[in-house]
Design a protein around this motif. Structure first.
Motif, PDB file in Angstrom:
ATOM      1  N   ARG A  19       6.631   6.778  -0.485  1.00  0.00           N
ATOM      2  CA  ARG A  19       5.680   5.719  -0.164  1.00  0.00           C
ATOM      3  C   ARG A  19       5.486   4.846  -1.385  1.00  0.00           C
ATOM      4  O   ARG A  19       4.945   5.293  -2.395  1.00  0.00           O
ATOM      5  CB  ARG A  19       4.358   6.316   0.312  1.00  0.00           C
ATOM      6  N   LEU A  20       5.930   3.593  -1.302  1.00  0.00           N
ATOM      7  CA  LEU A  20       5.939   2.710  -2.464  1.00  0.00           C
ATOM      8  C   LEU A  20       4.554   2.175  -2.824  1.00  0.00           C
ATOM      9  O   LEU A  20       4.332   1.776  -3.966  1.00  0.00           O
ATOM     10  CB  LEU A  20       6.907   1.547  -2.220  1.00  0.00           C
ATOM     11  N   ASP A  21       3.643   2.145  -1.850  1.00  0.00           N
ATOM     12  CA  ASP A  21       2.292   1.670  -2.138  1.00  0.00           C
ATOM     13  C   ASP A  21       1.336   2.818  -2.453  1.00  0.00           C
ATOM     14  O   ASP A  21       0.117   2.641  -2.494  1.00  0.00           O
ATOM     15  CB  ASP A  21       1.760   0.840  -0.966  1.00  0.00           C
ATOM     16  N   ASP A  22       1.886   4.013  -2.677  1.00  0.00           N
ATOM     17  CA  ASP A  22       1.096   5.193  -3.003  1.00  0.00           C
ATOM     18  C   ASP A  22       2.019   6.152  -3.744  1.00  0.00           C
ATOM     19  O   ASP A  22       3.106   5.771  -4.151  1.00  0.00           O
ATOM     20  CB  ASP A  22       0.534   5.837  -1.723  1.00  0.00           C
ATOM     21  N   SER A  23       1.610   7.390  -3.903  1.00  0.00           N
ATOM     22  CA  SER A  23       2.433   8.355  -4.637  1.00  0.00           C
ATOM     23  C   SER A  23       3.057   9.408  -3.727  1.00  0.00           C
ATOM     24  O   SER A  23       3.666  10.363  -4.220  1.00  0.00           O
ATOM     25  CB  SER A  23       1.585   9.048  -5.714  1.00  0.00           C
ATOM     26  N   ASP A  24       2.912   9.270  -2.398  1.00  0.00           N
ATOM     27  CA  ASP A  24       3.389  10.294  -1.484  1.00  0.00           C
ATOM     28  C   ASP A  24       4.915  10.313  -1.405  1.00  0.00           C
ATOM     29  O   ASP A  24       5.567   9.262  -1.336  1.00  0.00           O
ATOM     30  CB  ASP A  24       2.831  10.061  -0.077  1.00  0.00           C
ATOM     31  N   GLY A  82      -8.805   4.400  11.731  1.00  0.00           N
ATOM     32  CA  GLY A  82      -8.979   2.964  11.583  1.00  0.00           C
ATOM     33  C   GLY A  82      -7.657   2.273  11.262  1.00  0.00           C
ATOM     34  O   GLY A  82      -6.577   2.733  11.646  1.00  0.00           O
ATOM     35  N   GLU A  83      -7.735   1.167  10.512  1.00  0.00           N
ATOM     36  CA  GLU A  83      -6.528   0.417  10.159  1.00  0.00           C
ATOM     37  C   GLU A  83      -5.934   0.961   8.864  1.00  0.00           C
ATOM     38  O   GLU A  83      -6.642   1.191   7.885  1.00  0.00           O
ATOM     39  CB  GLU A  83      -6.843  -1.077  10.002  1.00  0.00           C
ATOM     40  N   ARG A  84      -4.606   1.127   8.870  1.00  0.00           N
ATOM     41  CA  ARG A  84      -3.904   1.632   7.692  1.00  0.00           C
ATOM     42  C   ARG A  84      -2.601   0.866   7.498  1.00  0.00           C
ATOM     43  O   ARG A  84      -1.998   0.391   8.463  1.00  0.00           O
ATOM     44  CB  ARG A  84      -3.592   3.126   7.843  1.00  0.00           C
ATOM     45  N   ASP A  85      -2.156   0.763   6.243  1.00  0.00           N
ATOM     46  CA  ASP A  85      -0.887   0.125   5.900  1.00  0.00           C
ATOM     47  C   ASP A  85      -0.023   1.103   5.121  1.00  0.00           C
ATOM     48  O   ASP A  85      -0.520   1.868   4.284  1.00  0.00           O
ATOM     49  CB  ASP A  85      -1.113  -1.135   5.054  1.00  0.00           C
ATOM     50  N   PHE A  86       1.291   1.050   5.384  1.00  0.00           N
ATOM     51  CA  PHE A  86       2.248   1.918   4.707  1.00  0.00           C
ATOM     52  C   PHE A  86       3.484   1.103   4.327  1.00  0.00           C
ATOM     53  O   PHE A  86       3.944   0.252   5.094  1.00  0.00           O
ATOM     54  CB  PHE A  86       2.698   3.071   5.615  1.00  0.00           C
ATOM     55  N   PHE A  87       4.033   1.407   3.157  1.00  0.00           N
ATOM     56  CA  PHE A  87       5.277   0.770   2.713  1.00  0.00           C
ATOM     57  C   PHE A  87       6.184   1.877   2.164  1.00  0.00           C
ATOM     58  O   PHE A  87       5.860   2.518   1.159  1.00  0.00           O
ATOM     59  CB  PHE A  87       4.981  -0.274   1.638  1.00  0.00           C
ATOM     60  N   PHE A  88       7.323   2.112   2.845  1.00  0.00           N
ATOM     61  CA  PHE A  88       8.187   3.242   2.538  1.00  0.00           C
ATOM     62  C   PHE A  88       9.580   2.799   2.106  1.00  0.00           C
ATOM     63  O   PHE A  88      10.106   1.777   2.571  1.00  0.00           O
ATOM     64  CB  PHE A  88       8.372   4.139   3.778  1.00  0.00           C
ATOM     65  N   LEU A  89      10.181   3.621   1.253  1.00  0.00           N
ATOM     66  CA  LEU A  89      11.618   3.609   1.009  1.00  0.00           C
ATOM     67  C   LEU A  89      12.162   4.901   1.612  1.00  0.00           C
ATOM     68  O   LEU A  89      11.787   5.997   1.197  1.00  0.00           O
ATOM     69  CB  LEU A  89      11.925   3.547  -0.489  1.00  0.00           C
ATOM     70  N   ASN A  90      13.050   4.777   2.605  1.00  0.00           N
ATOM     71  CA  ASN A  90      13.560   5.925   3.348  1.00  0.00           C
ATOM     72  C   ASN A  90      15.066   6.082   3.158  1.00  0.00           C
ATOM     73  O   ASN A  90      15.787   5.095   2.941  1.00  0.00           O
ATOM     74  CB  ASN A  90      13.286   5.763   4.846  1.00  0.00           C
ATOM     75  N   LEU A 101      19.932   3.412   3.727  1.00  0.00           N
ATOM     76  CA  LEU A 101      18.803   3.195   2.829  1.00  0.00           C
ATOM     77  C   LEU A 101      17.934   2.124   3.481  1.00  0.00           C
ATOM     78  O   LEU A 101      18.445   1.056   3.848  1.00  0.00           O
ATOM     79  CB  LEU A 101      19.288   2.744   1.461  1.00  0.00           C
ATOM     80  N   GLU A 102      16.633   2.407   3.624  1.00  0.00           N
ATOM     81  CA  GLU A 102      15.786   1.554   4.453  1.00  0.00           C
ATOM     82  C   GLU A 102      14.444   1.294   3.789  1.00  0.00           C
ATOM     83  O   GLU A 102      13.840   2.177   3.190  1.00  0.00           O
ATOM     84  CB  GLU A 102      15.562   2.249   5.807  1.00  0.00           C
ATOM     85  N   LEU A 103      13.957   0.056   3.919  1.00  0.00           N
ATOM     86  CA  LEU A 103      12.583  -0.297   3.605  1.00  0.00           C
ATOM     87  C   LEU A 103      11.822  -0.446   4.920  1.00  0.00           C
ATOM     88  O   LEU A 103      12.307  -1.092   5.854  1.00  0.00           O
ATOM     89  CB  LEU A 103      12.519  -1.608   2.819  1.00  0.00           C
ATOM     90  N   ARG A 104      10.635   0.146   4.980  1.00  0.00           N
ATOM     91  CA  ARG A 104       9.852   0.099   6.224  1.00  0.00           C
ATOM     92  C   ARG A 104       8.386  -0.190   5.899  1.00  0.00           C
ATOM     93  O   ARG A 104       7.759   0.531   5.107  1.00  0.00           O
ATOM     94  CB  ARG A 104       9.959   1.416   6.988  1.00  0.00           C
ATOM     95  N   TYR A 105       7.840  -1.245   6.515  1.00  0.00           N
ATOM     96  CA  TYR A 105       6.421  -1.558   6.409  1.00  0.00           C
ATOM     97  C   TYR A 105       5.768  -1.296   7.760  1.00  0.00           C
ATOM     98  O   TYR A 105       6.279  -1.724   8.806  1.00  0.00           O
ATOM     99  CB  TYR A 105       6.200  -3.018   6.012  1.00  0.00           C
ATOM    100  N   VAL A 106       4.639  -0.587   7.732  1.00  0.00           N
ATOM    101  CA  VAL A 106       3.929  -0.236   8.960  1.00  0.00           C
ATOM    102  C   VAL A 106       2.460  -0.591   8.818  1.00  0.00           C
ATOM    103  O   VAL A 106       1.811  -0.233   7.818  1.00  0.00           O
ATOM    104  CB  VAL A 106       4.072   1.266   9.284  1.00  0.00           C
ATOM    105  N   GLN A 110       2.409  -2.095  14.219  1.00  0.00           N
ATOM    106  CA  GLN A 110       3.359  -3.174  13.935  1.00  0.00           C
ATOM    107  C   GLN A 110       4.275  -2.693  12.813  1.00  0.00           C
ATOM    108  O   GLN A 110       3.808  -2.128  11.825  1.00  0.00           O
ATOM    109  CB  GLN A 110       2.637  -4.454  13.507  1.00  0.00           C
ATOM    110  N   LYS A 111       5.574  -2.923  12.987  1.00  0.00           N
ATOM    111  CA  LYS A 111       6.542  -2.350  12.059  1.00  0.00           C
ATOM    112  C   LYS A 111       7.652  -3.339  11.746  1.00  0.00           C
ATOM    113  O   LYS A 111       8.151  -4.032  12.630  1.00  0.00           O
ATOM    114  CB  LYS A 111       7.133  -1.074  12.666  1.00  0.00           C
ATOM    115  N   VAL A 112       8.038  -3.365  10.462  1.00  0.00           N
ATOM    116  CA  VAL A 112       9.182  -4.159  10.006  1.00  0.00           C
ATOM    117  C   VAL A 112      10.136  -3.219   9.283  1.00  0.00           C
ATOM    118  O   VAL A 112       9.714  -2.472   8.381  1.00  0.00           O
ATOM    119  CB  VAL A 112       8.747  -5.300   9.056  1.00  0.00           C
ATOM    120  N   ARG A 113      11.400  -3.245   9.668  1.00  0.00           N
ATOM    121  CA  ARG A 113      12.416  -2.386   9.054  1.00  0.00           C
ATOM    122  C   ARG A 113      13.608  -3.234   8.630  1.00  0.00           C
ATOM    123  O   ARG A 113      14.037  -4.130   9.362  1.00  0.00           O
ATOM    124  CB  ARG A 113      12.895  -1.313  10.030  1.00  0.00           C
ATOM    125  N   ILE A 114      14.171  -2.932   7.461  1.00  0.00           N
ATOM    126  CA  ILE A 114      15.409  -3.554   7.014  1.00  0.00           C
ATOM    127  C   ILE A 114      16.190  -2.512   6.223  1.00  0.00           C
ATOM    128  O   ILE A 114      15.618  -1.749   5.429  1.00  0.00           O
ATOM    129  CB  ILE A 114      15.152  -4.814   6.170  1.00  0.00           C
TER     130      ILE A 114
END
Length: 231
Positions: free
Chosen positions: A92-97, A53-61, A40-45, A18-22
């Motif tokens: 990756r805004l919810d991590d340091s990657d 298993g289940e994983r969550d990601f929050f990116f600034l691209n 410039l994009e924010l993306r939640y996956v 499931q993905k949300v992009r703006i």
């Protein structure tokens, strides 16, 4: 300039996503053949698969791309070339990657004789994601079979029998790797086949029959139908 947003729910064979992009950006046409854009994009996956298993990601691209198109026809090219390059630095805004995903697609076409009854076509695709390990990337940052890197090579010989009917012989090969491009050997697969083309006002109708000739694809003979040349 442009703005965009999307919400998607993908159920693929090997994962759910499931993905949300703006985002927003700008595009520019430099000439009849060259154009580019940046955003410039924010993306939640949110994703689930059997490996991690289940994983969550929050990116600034920051996706950027450029296209150089010198083909004589988009759907049925006989001469010219086409190059598209894409790069997307990400944080990756919810991590340091941090990392970079890039992809390039180059195509070239050469015809024989003034009537252009015989056309040779070639294509090279290459892409890789630099930075995080494979387990720290969502599926939509990967390539085709789930690897961090991809190389694809295609060659075709296209012959016109009549104004409406043509035949094609083709060979395709591709490599997928779980690591950064050229950092580790990947798995190569290759296929070959023949096709029939029926030209229409909106491009040729394509019927192809192909079979694996190298690598372990496990699928045997395949049939494809579409509109326009394969590239």
């Amino acid at each position: 300039g442009f703005v965009y947003g999307s919400i998607s729910d993908e159920e693929e064979e090997n994962y759910d996503l499931q993905k949300v992009r703006i985002g927003g950006g700008a595009s520019r046409i430099f000439s009849d053949h060259l154009q580019a854009e940046a955003a410039l994009e924010l993306r939640y996956v949110n994703t689930y698969d059997d490996f991690y298993g289940e994983r969550d990601f929050f990116f600034l691209n920051l996706p950027v791309s450029a296209t150089l198109d010198h083909r004589d026809d988009v759907l049925n090219p006989t001469t010219g070339y086409y190059i598209k390059a894409e790069a997307m630095p990400f944080v990756r805004l919810d991590d340091s990657d941090v990392g970079l995903r890039f992809f390039a697609d180059g195509r070239i076409f050469r015809s024989v004789g003034e009537a252009k009854k015989l056309v040779f076509a070639g294509r090279l695709q290459i892409g890789s994601t630099l930075g995080p390990d494979l387990a720290d990337l969502p599926p939509d940052f990967l390539f085709y079979s789930g690897g961090k890197s991809f190389v694809g090579v295609s060659g075709e010989v296209r012959a016109s029998i009549t104004d409406s009917i043509g035949i094609v012989g083709f060979v395709d090969a591709g490599m997928i790797s779980a690591d950064t491009l050229f950092a580790e050997a990947g798995d190569w697969h290759a296929g070959a086949g023949v096709g029939l083309r029926y030209n229409t006002g909106i491009g040729p109708i394509r019927l192809d029959v192909a079979a694996p000739v190298g690598g372990d694809t496990g699928d045997g003979v395949q049939f494809y139908v579409g509109i326009g040349q394969s590239f």
